[in-house]
Design a protein around this motif. Structure first.
Motif, PDB file in Angstrom:
ATOM      1  N   GLU A  47      37.872  38.113  46.554  1.00 54.03           N
ATOM      2  CA  GLU A  47      38.405  38.239  45.208  1.00 54.03           C
ATOM      3  C   GLU A  47      37.321  37.890  44.193  1.00 54.03           C
ATOM      4  O   GLU A  47      36.273  37.357  44.559  1.00 54.03           O
ATOM      5  CB  GLU A  47      39.596  37.290  45.026  1.00 54.03           C
ATOM      6  CG  GLU A  47      40.761  37.642  45.915  1.00 54.03           C
ATOM      7  CD  GLU A  47      41.998  36.865  45.499  1.00 54.03           C
ATOM      8  OE1 GLU A  47      42.899  37.493  44.972  1.00 54.03           O
ATOM      9  OE2 GLU A  47      42.045  35.643  45.686  1.00 54.03           O
ATOM     10  N   ASN A  48      37.643  38.129  42.914  1.00 53.41           N
ATOM     11  CA  ASN A  48      36.712  37.681  41.873  1.00 53.41           C
ATOM     12  C   ASN A  48      36.557  36.185  41.955  1.00 53.41           C
ATOM     13  O   ASN A  48      37.534  35.473  42.122  1.00 53.41           O
ATOM     14  CB  ASN A  48      37.252  38.032  40.499  1.00 53.41           C
ATOM     15  CG  ASN A  48      37.087  39.493  40.227  1.00 53.41           C
ATOM     16  OD1 ASN A  48      36.080  40.074  40.596  1.00 53.41           O
ATOM     17  ND2 ASN A  48      38.082  40.088  39.618  1.00 53.41           N
ATOM     18  N   ALA A  50      35.087  34.615  44.272  1.00 47.97           N
ATOM     19  CA  ALA A  50      35.025  34.114  45.645  1.00 47.97           C
ATOM     20  C   ALA A  50      33.608  33.684  46.012  1.00 47.97           C
ATOM     21  O   ALA A  50      33.398  33.007  47.000  1.00 47.97           O
ATOM     22  CB  ALA A  50      35.521  35.173  46.623  1.00 47.97           C
ATOM     23  N   HIS A 207      35.585  45.463  46.454  1.00 47.19           N
ATOM     24  CA  HIS A 207      36.918  44.913  46.622  1.00 47.19           C
ATOM     25  C   HIS A 207      37.869  45.988  47.123  1.00 47.19           C
ATOM     26  O   HIS A 207      39.060  45.778  47.209  1.00 47.19           O
ATOM     27  CB  HIS A 207      37.414  44.305  45.309  1.00 47.19           C
ATOM     28  CG  HIS A 207      37.613  45.319  44.229  1.00 47.19           C
ATOM     29  ND1 HIS A 207      36.594  45.723  43.407  1.00 47.19           N
ATOM     30  CD2 HIS A 207      38.700  46.031  43.877  1.00 47.19           C
ATOM     31  CE1 HIS A 207      37.061  46.638  42.575  1.00 47.19           C
ATOM     32  NE2 HIS A 207      38.331  46.846  42.832  1.00 47.19           N
ATOM     33  N   ARG A 223      36.246  33.653  50.538  1.00 51.68           N
ATOM     34  CA  ARG A 223      37.357  33.134  49.748  1.00 51.68           C
ATOM     35  C   ARG A 223      36.971  31.766  49.211  1.00 51.68           C
ATOM     36  O   ARG A 223      36.568  30.893  49.964  1.00 51.68           O
ATOM     37  CB  ARG A 223      38.615  33.037  50.609  1.00 51.68           C
ATOM     38  CG  ARG A 223      39.831  32.598  49.817  1.00 51.68           C
ATOM     39  CD  ARG A 223      41.108  32.743  50.620  1.00 51.68           C
ATOM     40  NE  ARG A 223      41.296  31.655  51.546  1.00 51.68           N
ATOM     41  CZ  ARG A 223      41.706  31.789  52.802  1.00 51.68           C
ATOM     42  NH1 ARG A 223      41.916  33.000  53.282  1.00 51.68           N
ATOM     43  NH2 ARG A 223      41.868  30.757  53.568  1.00 51.68           N
ATOM     44  N   MET A 245      41.402  37.614  52.461  1.00 52.17           N
ATOM     45  CA  MET A 245      40.838  37.459  51.115  1.00 52.17           C
ATOM     46  C   MET A 245      41.674  36.537  50.257  1.00 52.17           C
ATOM     47  O   MET A 245      41.173  35.693  49.533  1.00 52.17           O
ATOM     48  CB  MET A 245      40.790  38.827  50.413  1.00 52.17           C
ATOM     49  CG  MET A 245      39.539  39.601  50.636  1.00 52.17           C
ATOM     50  SD  MET A 245      39.807  41.311  50.161  1.00 52.17           S
ATOM     51  CE  MET A 245      39.690  41.207  48.398  1.00 52.17           C
ATOM     52  N   VAL A 246      42.994  36.761  50.297  1.00 54.15           N
ATOM     53  CA  VAL A 246      43.873  36.052  49.383  1.00 54.15           C
ATOM     54  C   VAL A 246      44.359  34.748  50.008  1.00 54.15           C
ATOM     55  O   VAL A 246      44.726  33.810  49.307  1.00 54.15           O
ATOM     56  CB  VAL A 246      45.062  36.956  48.997  1.00 54.15           C
ATOM     57  CG1 VAL A 246      45.930  36.297  47.948  1.00 54.15           C
ATOM     58  CG2 VAL A 246      44.538  38.282  48.483  1.00 54.15           C
ATOM     59  N   SER A 417      39.565  33.108  34.518  1.00 54.80           N
ATOM     60  CA  SER A 417      39.022  34.146  35.395  1.00 54.80           C
ATOM     61  C   SER A 417      39.509  35.502  34.895  1.00 54.80           C
ATOM     62  O   SER A 417      40.451  35.587  34.093  1.00 54.80           O
ATOM     63  CB  SER A 417      39.494  33.916  36.815  1.00 54.80           C
ATOM     64  OG  SER A 417      40.872  34.214  36.918  1.00 54.80           O
ATOM     65  N   GLY A 419      41.258  37.830  36.245  1.00 57.19           N
ATOM     66  CA  GLY A 419      42.668  38.100  36.504  1.00 57.19           C
ATOM     67  C   GLY A 419      43.575  37.363  35.548  1.00 57.19           C
ATOM     68  O   GLY A 419      44.565  37.902  35.054  1.00 57.19           O
ATOM     69  N   THR A 443      43.816  46.713  36.050  1.00 58.28           N
ATOM     70  CA  THR A 443      43.378  45.741  37.052  1.00 58.28           C
ATOM     71  C   THR A 443      41.876  45.782  37.271  1.00 58.28           C
ATOM     72  O   THR A 443      41.385  45.359  38.306  1.00 58.28           O
ATOM     73  CB  THR A 443      44.102  46.006  38.385  1.00 58.28           C
ATOM     74  OG1 THR A 443      43.922  47.371  38.748  1.00 58.28           O
ATOM     75  CG2 THR A 443      45.571  45.722  38.259  1.00 58.28           C
ATOM     76  N   ASP A 447      41.593  40.133  40.526  1.00 59.54           N
ATOM     77  CA  ASP A 447      41.668  39.905  41.970  1.00 59.54           C
ATOM     78  C   ASP A 447      43.000  40.390  42.531  1.00 59.54           C
ATOM     79  O   ASP A 447      43.962  40.638  41.807  1.00 59.54           O
ATOM     80  CB  ASP A 447      41.448  38.427  42.285  1.00 59.54           C
ATOM     81  CG  ASP A 447      42.324  37.564  41.420  1.00 59.54           C
ATOM     82  OD1 ASP A 447      43.523  37.524  41.690  1.00 59.54           O
ATOM     83  OD2 ASP A 447      41.797  36.956  40.463  1.00 59.54           O
TER      84      ASP A 447
END
Lengths: 540, 365
Positions: A47-48, A50, A207, A223, A245-246, A417, A419, A443, A447
């Protein structure tokens, strides 16, 4: 010496051992270990925030790691600056190209790698080398073209050529497909495979799970500054990668019921726009959006989507000439002499394409940004002054409902961030419950967790009987959210499709300005057309 | 995630910059063979050591508050108004016309009228550059500085050909009627039985300037107009997206800015000279830029910086009077203060930020 060439297990192209890097209190990279074998394509996803970009910046000499070791081809090396990285055979293709717009391709290629004080010998040497590289790797570009006249896809090729000209064996690409059409992306992937087969090592930061699955040999997931997994791509699945990732299960598809379109909300007829420099940006747009449906506008960036959103949002570029008709719920809207404030009052919400330049004032606190554009609302006034406590309370509540983290309205927008910045904008516009919501690139740079959340809110708005106009260059996003898809090319709507009927190839043709219905199949998706397609601005 | 605590940003950084400027000034004074300790003593003594000194320091500070606020308001709209000099000069013309045209019975009536005259003339002088910037994109730095010269020439013409009393050899207007003379702070103190700063020019305008600080603060941080001004200053495209008209806000911000610069005239023209003379502004318009820079474009900062520059002005005058330090050295000291607090801000800030970051790391570990 370990890892002799020709041994059963040759030393990897890159080996990172225990790399850590902190910026103040933020631990951007934590004890990263990574092995990238020679001649492979290695994906890095996360993700952004990370830590992917930090890690690559360390590899390219922009940052020094606090601890840990880098081995290139089995040799430990201290990469103190980008010159060292280049000498070690590392080439970098940035997301935002580092090209001099008014230099030719050739001049850009030798820039910083000139042989001596005189340019001519360097140029002629580069010309020969360029021809060789172009033939070897399908990297054709006109060496004498100015960068500003090239499409984005071709500019990217120049970046790759620059790296190869500097004899890069390891090529790092940061989000390379964000700006490309599907056809251009396919071409890029062909180039990358060719490079790998010639023994180059490629690191691809992205991504997009689909790309990882399509092109990489191995993939590493980051992550929160840590490398959480490194696997063979063939052993994994998009769902597993997304979860890694999440850190939890995510919905890759947006769950939505079929649309129940109602009365028309927006009707656009024959909308034309000629900008201040005389270039025709919109060439007769007709659109209808009904209550309770999402109309997705697909297309490569720069084909008039921005202008369309700005006109509907009430702020066409100054000096532009406009023609045509716009009706909101049957009421005609003034084309000229209008402003964004009037459009908001008429019931149009707008999440702009670039949140950092338009949607937010980055230096303003979050609470000021939640009121931004609606700061003249009567509930925010207190006599001659603004009612700051009302605005703060309103912002805190909206940030709570949209799960903006940290939920601190006093923090400046720039400290959130990507997001969470976008959530602030979405919260502001969606919570006003507009009849029509305009959204550009909802988007971009957001992330996965936040994407899921934002998509859900947009569908909720649709289900509440509102109309949504979605502009996105992410085809996956368009396909996931839209109830109807219109494809824009060179200021026109090339065609409309229903999402369950549309294929990527079909939409890709439309995005490149070719209507597959009217063209013989064999000349569909010519790369040249895709190239021309991104150039409407430079033809005038 | 702020890099250092607010107090360090707002107080420590300018203070360190100031100390650096003074340290280098001391070296310069040593280099010309004088004693910096002696010089400092003379300056402090002369500007702050007596109510007499304060009477001058506050007078100068009043000028700088108005011009500093003018730069501040424009700055928040993303505009660099360096035309304070001309706008203040035109404000003087406005004051003179108002006071000479009407036989005002009392200063309390004359002051509001003169303020309107000063502000309107100053604002109108800023209007043309503002309009050119907003509509034609002519850079406001260029146009405002050009308008300084035009204002000087216009004032010259007005004083020599229009306002000069018949028979006078002096390019100045007639003196204003005694009924319009503003109470000096010394008179006001005397009314309370305090002897304070006799024969000094500080007058009631100082309090007007302090009120102006408060009003500017309300405008910028508490009003809708201020919100729009700041939004435009941070991001023009953002402002347009939000429905804020850059043309309108540019013009309004410059009108307010020019009006504030013009208001300076109630201090120097109405309060001190009590007639309009040539070059009444004496560079205060330019000092306003330094004051705003040093005051971080915040009214409280502007007030403090204006006091500092008032001190430098008055102390510098004393220095030239009582020591063999040449008057030009004062300009050097002022320049160093501007250089360190304005232009070289990051020289102090970045090392400070590092120190605070290191301290924080240590605190965590």
């Amino acid at each position: 010496m370990a890892g002799q060439p020709g041994a059963a297990n040759p030393s990897p192209a890159i080996e990172l051992q225990g790399i850590s890097k902190a910026f103040g209190p933020v631990q951007a990279n934590k004890d990263i270990n990574l092995v990238v074998p020679k001649g492979t394509i290695h994906g890095i996803i996360g993700e952004n925030g990370a830590g992917k970009s930090t890690l690559m910046s360390i590899l390219y000499g922009f940052y020094r790691p606090d601890s840990g070791e880098i081995l290139i081809g089995g040799q430990p090396i201290a990469i103190t600056d980008s010159q060292t990285a280049i000498r070690a055979g590392i080439g970098m293709v940035f997301q935002h190209f580092k090209l001099v717009q008014n230099f030719t391709v050739l001049e850009n290629i030798i820039l910083g790698a000139e042989d001596g004080g005189l340019l001519r010998p360097s140029l002629s040497r580069a010309r020969g080398e360029l021809k060789r590289l172009a033939n070897e790797y399908e990297l054709q570009v006109d060496p004498d073209a100015l960068i500003e006249d090239l499409s984005v896809g071709h500019q990217q090729r120049v970046e790759i050529l620059k790296a190869l000209y500097r004899q890069a064996d390891i090529l790092i690409l940061d989000e390379p497909t964000g700006v490309l059409t599907p056809a251009e992306a396919d071409h890029l992937f062909r180039i990358l495979r060719g490079l790998r087969d010639e023994g180059k090592t490629i690191i691809l930061i992205t991504h997009k799970l689909r790309e990882i699955m399509e092109i990489t040999d191995n993939v590493s997931v980051m992550r929160r500054g840590e490398m959480v997994a490194s696997v063979k791509t063939s052993d994994t699945s998009p769902a597993q990668l997304a979860e890694l990732m999440v850190g939890r299960k995510v919905l890759l598809r947006v769950e939505k019921a079929p649309a129940r379109p109602g009365a028309p909300v927006l009707e656009v007829r024959g909308l034309r726009m000629v900008d201040a420099s005389g270039v025709e940006r919109l060439r007769g747009i007709d659109l209808d959006i009904r209550a309770g449906e999402v109309l997705g506008i697909a297309g490569v960036a720069g084909n008039g989507q921005t202008q369309l959103l700005e006109i509907l949002g009430g702020y066409p570029e100054t000096g532009a000439k406009l023609e045509g008709q716009i009706k909101l719920k049957g009421q005609p809207l003034a084309l000229a002499g209008s402003d964004a404030r009037a459009r908001r009052q008429a019931g149009i919400g707008h999440i702009p394409e670039d949140r950092q330049v338009e949607g937010l004032i980055m230096d303003f606190a979050a609470w000021e940004n939640v009121a931004f554009g609606y700061h003249d609302a009567p509930e925010f006034q207190n006599g001659m002054l603004m009612n700051q406590s009302a605005i703060r309370a309103d912002a805190a509540a909206k940030m709570q409902r949209f799960d903006v983290r940290p939920p601190n309205p006093e923090l400046a927008a720039k400290n959130f961030s990507g997001g969470n910045q976008q959530k602030i904008v979405v919260a502001r516009e969606v919570e006003r419950n507009p009849d029509l919501l305009l959204i550009g690139q909802p988007t971009r740079g957001v992330d996965i967790g936040a994407i899921e959340f934002i998509h859900k809110r947009l569908i909720e708005l649709r289900d509440a009987g509102k109309a949504v106009l979605l502009v996105s260059v992410e085809l996956d996003e368009i396909l996931a959210l839209s109830d109807r898809i219109a494809v824009m090319f060179d200021g026109r709507i090339m065609g409309e499709r229903l999402p369950h009927e549309a294929t990527t190839a079909d939409l890709g043709c439309l995005m490149a300005g070719v209507d597959p219905a009217t063209t013989a199949p064999e000349d569909a998706i010519p790369p040249a057309a895709a190239h021309v397609g991104t150039l409407p601005g430079h033809t005038g | 995630m702020d890099r250092m605590p607010k107090w360090a940003d707002v107080i420590l950084t300018p203070l360190l910059s100031l100390l650096l400027a003074f340290a280098i000034s001391a070296l310069v004074i040593v280099a010309i063979g004088e004693s910096p300790v002696e010089a400092l003593k003379v300056m402090v003594e002369g500007a702050l050591g007596s109510s007499y000194g304060w009477g001058f320091t506050l007078y100068y500070a009043t000028n700088f508050i108005f011009t500093g606020l003018a730069v501040t308001v424009a700055y928040h709209a993303g505009l660099f108004n360096i035309g304070g000099e001309g706008q203040a000069a035109m404000g003087g013309l406005g004051v003179a016309l108002v006071l000479l045209a009407v036989p005002w019975p009392h200063w309390a009536l004359a002051l509001p009228a003169a303020m309107v005259g000063a502000a309107v003339f100053g604002a109108l002088w800023a209007l043309i550059p503002a309009w050119l910037q907003a509509k034609r994109g002519s850079h406001i730095v260029i146009t405002t500085i050009m308008f300084n010269f035009i204002a000087a020439a216009l004032l010259n013409y007005m004083l020599v050909n229009v306002l000069r009393p018949v028979g006078s050899m002096d390019p100045a207007s007639a003196s204003f009627a005694a009924s319009t003379h503003l109470p000096k702070i010394s008179d006001m103190a005397l009314a309370f039985g305090i002897t304070w700063g006799k024969n000094t020019p500080a007058n009631v305008s100082f309090f007007v300037a302090v009120i102006a600080c408060l009003l500017v603060w309300l405008l910028i941080w508490r009003s809708r107009l201020g919100f729009e001004i700041r939004a435009l200053g941070k991001s023009e495209r953002g402002a347009v997206y939000a429905g804020i008209s850059p043309v309108k806000i540019t013009v309004i911000a410059m009108l307010i800015s020019g009006g504030l610069a013009g208001l300076m005239a109630i201090n120097n023209v109405m309060g001190e000279a009590e007639r309009l003379v040539l070059n009444a502004v004496e560079g205060a318009g330019f000092i306003g830029i330094a004051v705003a820079l040093m005051g971080r474009n915040h009214p409280v900062g502007v007030l403090l910086a204006a006091l500092l520059f008032g001190f430098l002005y008055q102390g510098g005058g004393e220095l030239a009077l009582w020591t063999s330090v040449p008057r030009e050295l004062i300009v050097v000291i002022q320049a160093l203060v501007i250089l360190f607090t304005g232009a070289l801000d990051n020289m102090v800030r970045i090392p400070l930020e590092r120190i605070f970051a290191a301290l924080r790391r240590k605190g965590k570990a």
